[in-house]
Design a protein around this motif. Structure first.
Motif, PDB file in Angstrom:
ATOM      1  N   ILE A  12       0.846  -1.196   0.000  1.00 40.95           N
ATOM      2  CA  ILE A  12       0.000   0.000   0.000  1.00 40.95           C
ATOM      3  C   ILE A  12       0.880   1.244   0.000  1.00 40.95           C
ATOM      4  O   ILE A  12       0.638   2.196  -0.745  1.00 40.95           O
ATOM      5  CB  ILE A  12      -0.964  -0.013   1.197  1.00 40.95           C
ATOM      6  N   GLY A  13       1.925   1.244   0.833  1.00 35.62           N
ATOM      7  CA  GLY A  13       2.850   2.374   0.865  1.00 35.62           C
ATOM      8  C   GLY A  13       3.498   2.630  -0.482  1.00 35.62           C
ATOM      9  O   GLY A  13       3.708   3.778  -0.879  1.00 35.62           O
ATOM     10  N   THR A  14       3.805   1.560  -1.196  1.00 34.79           N
ATOM     11  CA  THR A  14       4.387   1.697  -2.531  1.00 34.79           C
ATOM     12  C   THR A  14       3.432   2.430  -3.459  1.00 34.79           C
ATOM     13  O   THR A  14       3.847   3.289  -4.241  1.00 34.79           O
ATOM     14  CB  THR A  14       4.736   0.307  -3.105  1.00 34.79           C
ATOM     15  N   THR A  15       2.150   2.118  -3.369  1.00 35.19           N
ATOM     16  CA  THR A  15       1.183   2.817  -4.226  1.00 35.19           C
ATOM     17  C   THR A  15       1.063   4.281  -3.831  1.00 35.19           C
ATOM     18  O   THR A  15       0.866   5.141  -4.685  1.00 35.19           O
ATOM     19  CB  THR A  15      -0.211   2.150  -4.198  1.00 35.19           C
ATOM     20  N   PHE A  16       1.190   4.571  -2.544  1.00 33.40           N
ATOM     21  CA  PHE A  16       1.144   5.972  -2.104  1.00 33.40           C
ATOM     22  C   PHE A  16       2.313   6.754  -2.678  1.00 33.40           C
ATOM     23  O   PHE A  16       2.174   7.900  -3.097  1.00 33.40           O
ATOM     24  CB  PHE A  16       1.173   6.079  -0.578  1.00 33.40           C
ATOM     25  N   ARG A  17       3.500   6.139  -2.676  1.00 34.32           N
ATOM     26  CA  ARG A  17       4.691   6.823  -3.191  1.00 34.32           C
ATOM     27  C   ARG A  17       4.539   7.185  -4.659  1.00 34.32           C
ATOM     28  O   ARG A  17       4.993   8.223  -5.101  1.00 34.32           O
ATOM     29  CB  ARG A  17       5.925   5.954  -3.016  1.00 34.32           C
ATOM     30  N   THR A  18       3.928   6.310  -5.427  1.00 35.38           N
ATOM     31  CA  THR A  18       3.794   6.563  -6.857  1.00 35.38           C
ATOM     32  C   THR A  18       2.578   7.427  -7.182  1.00 35.38           C
ATOM     33  O   THR A  18       2.430   7.870  -8.316  1.00 35.38           O
ATOM     34  CB  THR A  18       3.711   5.242  -7.646  1.00 35.38           C
ATOM     35  N   ALA A  19       1.729   7.684  -6.206  1.00 32.92           N
ATOM     36  CA  ALA A  19       0.499   8.447  -6.455  1.00 32.92           C
ATOM     37  C   ALA A  19       0.736   9.953  -6.505  1.00 32.92           C
ATOM     38  O   ALA A  19      -0.142  10.698  -6.919  1.00 32.92           O
ATOM     39  CB  ALA A  19      -0.535   8.136  -5.372  1.00 32.92           C
ATOM     40  N   GLY A  20       1.907  10.406  -6.083  1.00 34.33           N
ATOM     41  CA  GLY A  20       2.175  11.844  -6.086  1.00 34.33           C
ATOM     42  C   GLY A  20       1.297  12.591  -5.100  1.00 34.33           C
ATOM     43  O   GLY A  20       0.627  13.553  -5.459  1.00 34.33           O
ATOM     44  N   LEU A  21       1.278  12.136  -3.863  1.00 32.99           N
ATOM     45  CA  LEU A  21       0.449  12.767  -2.840  1.00 32.99           C
ATOM     46  C   LEU A  21       0.886  14.214  -2.604  1.00 32.99           C
ATOM     47  O   LEU A  21       2.076  14.537  -2.692  1.00 32.99           O
ATOM     48  CB  LEU A  21       0.536  11.985  -1.533  1.00 32.99           C
ATOM     49  N   PRO A  22      -0.054  15.088  -2.284  1.00 30.75           N
ATOM     50  CA  PRO A  22       0.302  16.487  -2.050  1.00 30.75           C
ATOM     51  C   PRO A  22       1.076  16.658  -0.738  1.00 30.75           C
ATOM     52  O   PRO A  22       0.976  15.824   0.165  1.00 30.75           O
ATOM     53  CB  PRO A  22      -1.060  17.191  -1.976  1.00 30.75           C
ATOM     54  N   GLY A  75      14.913  19.396   8.012  1.00 30.66           N
ATOM     55  CA  GLY A  75      15.744  20.595   8.135  1.00 30.66           C
ATOM     56  C   GLY A  75      16.027  21.225   6.787  1.00 30.66           C
ATOM     57  O   GLY A  75      16.006  22.456   6.650  1.00 30.66           O
ATOM     58  N   LEU A  76      16.263  20.416   5.770  1.00 33.68           N
ATOM     59  CA  LEU A  76      16.470  20.935   4.419  1.00 33.68           C
ATOM     60  C   LEU A  76      15.213  21.657   3.935  1.00 33.68           C
ATOM     61  O   LEU A  76      15.298  22.757   3.382  1.00 33.68           O
ATOM     62  CB  LEU A  76      16.827  19.796   3.462  1.00 33.68           C
ATOM     63  N   SER A  77      14.050  21.047   4.143  1.00 37.08           N
ATOM     64  CA  SER A  77      12.795  21.681   3.728  1.00 37.08           C
ATOM     65  C   SER A  77      12.589  23.008   4.438  1.00 37.08           C
ATOM     66  O   SER A  77      12.156  23.985   3.824  1.00 37.08           O
ATOM     67  CB  SER A  77      11.608  20.746   4.015  1.00 37.08           C
ATOM     68  N   ILE A  78      12.905  23.053   5.715  1.00 39.61           N
ATOM     69  CA  ILE A  78      12.780  24.307   6.476  1.00 39.61           C
ATOM     70  C   ILE A  78      13.730  25.345   5.909  1.00 39.61           C
ATOM     71  O   ILE A  78      13.354  26.504   5.714  1.00 39.61           O
ATOM     72  CB  ILE A  78      13.038  24.050   7.971  1.00 39.61           C
ATOM     73  N   THR A  79      14.960  24.937   5.620  1.00 39.85           N
ATOM     74  CA  THR A  79      15.954  25.858   5.061  1.00 39.85           C
ATOM     75  C   THR A  79      15.502  26.413   3.718  1.00 39.85           C
ATOM     76  O   THR A  79      15.646  27.606   3.448  1.00 39.85           O
ATOM     77  CB  THR A  79      17.306  25.126   4.897  1.00 39.85           C
ATOM     78  N   GLU A  80      14.955  25.545   2.878  1.00 41.62           N
ATOM     79  CA  GLU A  80      14.583  25.965   1.526  1.00 41.62           C
ATOM     80  C   GLU A  80      13.273  26.735   1.456  1.00 41.62           C
ATOM     81  O   GLU A  80      13.141  27.651   0.641  1.00 41.62           O
ATOM     82  CB  GLU A  80      14.496  24.743   0.612  1.00 41.62           C
ATOM     83  N   SER A  81      12.289  26.372   2.276  1.00 43.90           N
ATOM     84  CA  SER A  81      10.975  26.985   2.072  1.00 43.90           C
ATOM     85  C   SER A  81      10.199  27.299   3.342  1.00 43.90           C
ATOM     86  O   SER A  81       9.034  27.696   3.262  1.00 43.90           O
ATOM     87  CB  SER A  81      10.114  26.081   1.176  1.00 43.90           C
ATOM     88  N   VAL A  91       6.518  27.407   9.563  1.00 42.39           N
ATOM     89  CA  VAL A  91       5.496  26.739   8.761  1.00 42.39           C
ATOM     90  C   VAL A  91       6.182  26.265   7.484  1.00 42.39           C
ATOM     91  O   VAL A  91       6.876  27.039   6.824  1.00 42.39           O
ATOM     92  CB  VAL A  91       4.327  27.702   8.435  1.00 42.39           C
ATOM     93  N   VAL A  92       5.998  24.980   7.181  1.00 40.38           N
ATOM     94  CA  VAL A  92       6.676  24.393   6.028  1.00 40.38           C
ATOM     95  C   VAL A  92       5.809  23.282   5.440  1.00 40.38           C
ATOM     96  O   VAL A  92       5.063  22.625   6.158  1.00 40.38           O
ATOM     97  CB  VAL A  92       8.078  23.862   6.431  1.00 40.38           C
ATOM     98  N   ASP A  93       5.892  23.120   4.141  1.00 44.31           N
ATOM     99  CA  ASP A  93       5.216  22.018   3.463  1.00 44.31           C
ATOM    100  C   ASP A  93       6.175  20.836   3.407  1.00 44.31           C
ATOM    101  O   ASP A  93       7.304  20.967   2.931  1.00 44.31           O
ATOM    102  CB  ASP A  93       4.803  22.422   2.045  1.00 44.31           C
ATOM    103  N   LEU A  94       5.715  19.680   3.904  1.00 49.42           N
ATOM    104  CA  LEU A  94       6.543  18.474   3.919  1.00 49.42           C
ATOM    105  C   LEU A  94       5.862  17.361   3.141  1.00 49.42           C
ATOM    106  O   LEU A  94       4.635  17.321   3.036  1.00 49.42           O
ATOM    107  CB  LEU A  94       6.758  17.994   5.362  1.00 49.42           C
ATOM    108  N   SER A  95       6.669  16.446   2.655  1.00 48.02           N
ATOM    109  CA  SER A  95       6.105  15.274   1.986  1.00 48.02           C
ATOM    110  C   SER A  95       5.362  14.448   3.030  1.00 48.02           C
ATOM    111  O   SER A  95       5.749  14.413   4.210  1.00 48.02           O
ATOM    112  CB  SER A  95       7.211  14.434   1.351  1.00 48.02           C
TER     113      SER A  95
END
Length: 112
Positions: A12-22, A75-81, A91-95
């Motif tokens: 199921i997790g594999t299908t989530f990875r390929t689904a391009g979740l927001p 931490g990278l996501s926080i640094t970038e955005s 406030v940050v958008d994370l996968s």
């Protein structure tokens, strides 16, 4: 006993990875955001330090290593955005995957 269930969950997790979740917008308290950014900076500085993975890594050590990597990616996501809110938190958008890893770690932390 749970082997098949774990395998199905992985599929199921594999299908989530390929689904391009927001991405998921989260608020990270200031002190924790600083620690995540420090983890990224430490990790980025050590990318070419010649370390190799151990030949035999027990499951607990592997889990810790993966969680440390997830913290660095947060931490990278926080640094970038990341953006500061009115309270000084980030406030940050994370996968969804990073959010899931953090929530899984929270479950382990609460059981201790």
């Amino acid at each position: 006993m749970y082997t098949d269930d774990a395998r199905v969950l992985g599929l199921i997790g594999t299908t989530f990875r390929t689904a391009g979740l927001p991405s998921i917008r989260v608020t990270v308290p200031a002190a924790l955001a600083e620690r995540a950014v420090a983890a990224w900076q430490d990790d980025a500085g050590e990318l070419d330090d010649g370390r190799v993975l151990p030949r035999h890594e027990d499951p607990a050590a592997r889990l810790q290593r993966h969680r440390a990597g997830a913290l660095a990616l947060i931490g990278l996501s926080i640094t970038e955005s990341g953006k500061l809110d009115a309270d000084g938190n980030t406030v940050v958008d994370l996968s969804p995957e990073l959010v899931g890893v953090a929530m899984d770690a929270a479950g382990d932390h609460l059981r201790r």
